[in-house]
Design a protein around this motif. Structure first.
Motif, PDB file in Angstrom:
ATOM      1  N   ASP A 149     109.445  12.710 -20.863  1.00 50.30           N
ATOM      2  CA  ASP A 149     108.593  11.528 -20.963  1.00 50.30           C
ATOM      3  C   ASP A 149     108.893  10.472 -19.903  1.00 50.30           C
ATOM      4  O   ASP A 149     108.157   9.496 -19.789  1.00 50.30           O
ATOM      5  N   ARG A 150     109.945  10.634 -19.115  1.00 51.30           N
ATOM      6  CA  ARG A 150     110.389   9.552 -18.240  1.00 51.30           C
ATOM      7  C   ARG A 150     109.412   9.257 -17.114  1.00 51.30           C
ATOM      8  O   ARG A 150     109.347   8.129 -16.633  1.00 51.30           O
ATOM      9  N   GLU A 151     108.687  10.254 -16.639  1.00 57.31           N
ATOM     10  CA  GLU A 151     107.681  10.005 -15.621  1.00 57.31           C
ATOM     11  C   GLU A 151     106.337   9.641 -16.232  1.00 57.31           C
ATOM     12  O   GLU A 151     105.610   8.800 -15.706  1.00 57.31           O
ATOM     13  N   ARG A 152     106.021  10.226 -17.360  1.00 55.02           N
ATOM     14  CA  ARG A 152     104.706  10.050 -17.958  1.00 55.02           C
ATOM     15  C   ARG A 152     104.499   8.660 -18.539  1.00 55.02           C
ATOM     16  O   ARG A 152     103.368   8.163 -18.600  1.00 55.02           O
ATOM     17  N   ILE A 153     105.580   7.997 -18.970  1.00 47.00           N
ATOM     18  CA  ILE A 153     105.408   6.723 -19.659  1.00 47.00           C
ATOM     19  C   ILE A 153     104.898   5.616 -18.733  1.00 47.00           C
ATOM     20  O   ILE A 153     104.426   4.576 -19.214  1.00 47.00           O
ATOM     21  N   PHE A 154     104.971   5.819 -17.418  1.00 44.30           N
ATOM     22  CA  PHE A 154     104.469   4.799 -16.500  1.00 44.30           C
ATOM     23  C   PHE A 154     102.982   4.982 -16.195  1.00 44.30           C
ATOM     24  O   PHE A 154     102.404   4.162 -15.470  1.00 44.30           O
ATOM     25  N   ALA A 155     102.392   6.048 -16.722  1.00 49.71           N
ATOM     26  CA  ALA A 155     100.951   6.239 -16.540  1.00 49.71           C
ATOM     27  C   ALA A 155     100.191   5.332 -17.503  1.00 49.71           C
ATOM     28  O   ALA A 155     100.719   4.871 -18.522  1.00 49.71           O
ATOM     29  N   ARG A 156      98.939   5.081 -17.175  1.00 47.14           N
ATOM     30  CA  ARG A 156      98.129   4.205 -18.020  1.00 47.14           C
ATOM     31  C   ARG A 156      97.806   4.887 -19.339  1.00 47.14           C
ATOM     32  O   ARG A 156      97.459   6.066 -19.373  1.00 47.14           O
ATOM     33  N   PHE A 157      97.943   4.139 -20.425  1.00 45.89           N
ATOM     34  CA  PHE A 157      97.670   4.587 -21.795  1.00 45.89           C
ATOM     35  C   PHE A 157      98.628   5.679 -22.255  1.00 45.89           C
ATOM     36  O   PHE A 157      98.349   6.366 -23.234  1.00 45.89           O
ATOM     37  N   ALA A 158      99.754   5.826 -21.549  1.00 47.43           N
ATOM     38  CA  ALA A 158     100.724   6.844 -21.956  1.00 47.43           C
ATOM     39  C   ALA A 158     101.728   6.233 -22.915  1.00 47.43           C
ATOM     40  O   ALA A 158     102.113   5.069 -22.788  1.00 47.43           O
ATOM     41  N   ARG A 159     102.168   7.024 -23.880  1.00 48.86           N
ATOM     42  CA  ARG A 159     103.211   6.612 -24.823  1.00 48.86           C
ATOM     43  C   ARG A 159     104.160   7.776 -25.029  1.00 48.86           C
ATOM     44  O   ARG A 159     103.774   8.939 -24.905  1.00 48.86           O
ATOM     45  N   GLY A 160     105.383   7.450 -25.336  1.00 48.62           N
ATOM     46  CA  GLY A 160     106.354   8.502 -25.578  1.00 48.62           C
ATOM     47  C   GLY A 160     106.015   9.303 -26.811  1.00 48.62           C
ATOM     48  O   GLY A 160     105.348   8.833 -27.729  1.00 48.62           O
ATOM     49  N   ARG A 161     106.546  10.539 -26.824  1.00 47.02           N
ATOM     50  CA  ARG A 161     106.245  11.425 -27.945  1.00 47.02           C
ATOM     51  C   ARG A 161     107.329  11.387 -29.020  1.00 47.02           C
ATOM     52  O   ARG A 161     107.286  12.128 -29.977  1.00 47.02           O
TER      53      ARG A 161
END
Length: 486
Positions: free
Chosen positions: A426-438
């Motif tokens: 999740d460390r790269e994905r959380i900086f995307a728009r509308f992204a949240r950790g799983r």
């Protein structure tokens, strides 16, 4: 509702469009080749004219030198000896003339005339023009007492030049020697040489035109590829690229065009994903609001509860719109208001604001005494967003620490917490728009744009944002900014 009118391109418009598509490659090719040929023609013509004039001047100088040489040889013979008896010539001008004319080999168009005692005696054989027939000219020559140059119209032989010199023997004028040069034949040879040179220049122009057309076509090939690629992009997608093998300016244009396509491809892909995510995120609160409004009854308590829920959803939509506008402004050149920022002073101010976000064990760690060139309000906004994010994923017993350090020519602004941490995937994905950790971080009720805003602020400062986390042992978000100003 009236149907939306459609516009069908007329045949004239289609013809104009097709012509505009065809003209750039061929037209530019011909224009460049035309200008090159025009310049080459001017240079060739100027060269031919200059060379012809130089050759003409050299010819005139050579004719003058030949005339002087003939007179010099005749004068030497006056002081010499008669080869038939070995005795000096003395005053026998006719013997001198016979000996001289016997030995003389005239140049093309040259004639030597000898006058003895005021009358014509002898000349070279087959002169190009009968000068003796001009009685006035003969009288002029025989009356001279010093060397004189002149010109004469030789008719078919062309214009001629003459040099008349009195022959002085024993202190008295015994006669005259006249050297005449008619340069028509020499000039004809010169003109033939110039014509050959002009034909050679013409042949060079033809070869340059053919070779230049092919060479320019090869050089302009990337431009045609740019046109074809742009046309395909209109009709399909942004995935095509121009193959570049050269290193000239046109190749630089092709590489720049490829880079622009890459940026556009990334931007359109991000826009497509963003529109899909935004549509999904905005559709949810709209569905909730509509559903509760449709089911709202007449009970005052139920109505108050529905109004509160709808208001909360509308507030969340408002925050989401504000965040979207913030991300849109981050791409504008005036997004940052740069100035010198005292990092220690700013961190103390951020700490004072952050402690009001929640009941946590707040700490202010190392704060370096550095000054950077940045936007103080945007950095404060990013740090407050990271602090708010830490508050959302920590409890009352957790610690949140803010720090600022300088190392290796960089400034590091960090927000560290002792919360549940972030999974590696999740460390790269959380900086995307509308992204949240799983993981546990998915329980937040935010818009999913906070960390995207932090990343946009960091990138606007030519920096980056990084996260270091161990699941179950907290997370550290770090703004990495360029070296401090000196």
């Amino acid at each position: 509702m009236l149907p939306k009118p459609t516009t069908t391109p007329s045949p004239t418009n289609r013809t104009t469009t097709e012509r505009s598509r065809w003209r750039p490659s061929l037209g530019l090719r011909l224009r460049l080749l035309g200008w090159a040929l025009v310049l080459l023609c001017i240079a060739s013509l100027a060269s031919v004219v200059v060379i012809r004039q130089v050759l003409l001047n050299q010819l005139e100088n050579r004719i003058t030198a030949d005339m002087r040489q003939e007179v010099t040889e005749f004068r030497r013979l006056v002081d010499g000896r008669n080869p038939t008896n070995g005795q000096p010539f003395g005053t026998d001008l006719r013997a001198i003339a016979d000996t001289y004319l016997l030995r003389n080999e005239p140049q093309p168009g040259e004639a030597v005339l000898v006058f003895a005692d005021g009358t014509f005696y002898r000349s070279t054989e087959n002169p190009p023009y009968d000068l003796v027939a001009d009685a006035g000219l003969v009288d002029r020559w025989t009356g001279l007492r010093e060397s004189t140059y002149g010109e004469v119209d030789g008719g078919a032989a062309g214009d001629g030049r003459w040099l008349a010199v009195p022959v002085v023997i024993d202190g008295s004028v015994r006669g005259h020697v006249v050297v005449a040069e008619f340069g028509a034949e020499r000039r004809a040879d010169l003109n033939r040489a110039v014509q050959i040179m002009a034909l050679a220049c013409l042949l060079v122009l033809v070869v340059v035109a053919a070779g230049g057309y092919l060479a320019m076509g090869r050089a302009l090939r990337p431009l045609r590829q740019v046109t074809e690629t742009a046309r395909v992009i209109e009709e399909t997608d942004l995935s095509r690229r121009i193959e570049v093998t050269a290193t000239d300016e046109v190749a630089d244009l092709a590489r720049t065009f490829n880079a622009m396509l890459g940026r556009l491809d990334s931007a359109f892909a991000a826009q497509k994903a963003f529109v899909a995510d935004a549509g999904h995120e905005l559709r949810t609160p709209i569905t909730i609001v509509r559903g509760h409004l449709e089911l709202m009854g007449d009970d005052p308590a139920e109505r108050a509860e529905t109004v509160a829920l709808v208001t909360d959803e509308l507030d969340r939509m408002n925050r989401m719109v504000d965040d979207l506008l913030m991300l849109a402004r981050a791409e504008q050149p005036d997004f940052l208001q740069l100035d010198r920022v005292d990092m220690a002073l700013m961190m103390h101010e951020v700490y004072a604001k952050a402690v009001a976000l929640g009941d946590r064990d707040w700490r202010l760690g190392e704060v370096a005494e550095v000054t950077i060139f940045a936007d103080r309000q945007r950095l404060t906004q990013a740090l407050m967003q990271l602090a708010q994010n830490a508050v959302q994923f920590t409890g009352a017993d957790d610690r949140i620490e803010l720090s600022a350090s300088a190392e290796h020519g960089r400034v590091l602004l960090a927000v560290r917490d002792t919360g549940p941490g972030i999974e590696p995937e999740d460390r790269e994905r959380i900086f995307a728009r509308f992204a949240r950790g799983r993981d546990g971080r998915a329980r937040t009720e935010g818009t999913g744009l906070g960390l995207a805003i932090v990343a946009a602020i960091a990138q606007a400062h030519r920096g980056a944002v990084a996260v270091d986390s161990v699941p179950g042992a907290g997370a550290t978000f770090t703004l990495v900014l360029p070296a401090p100003a000196r």
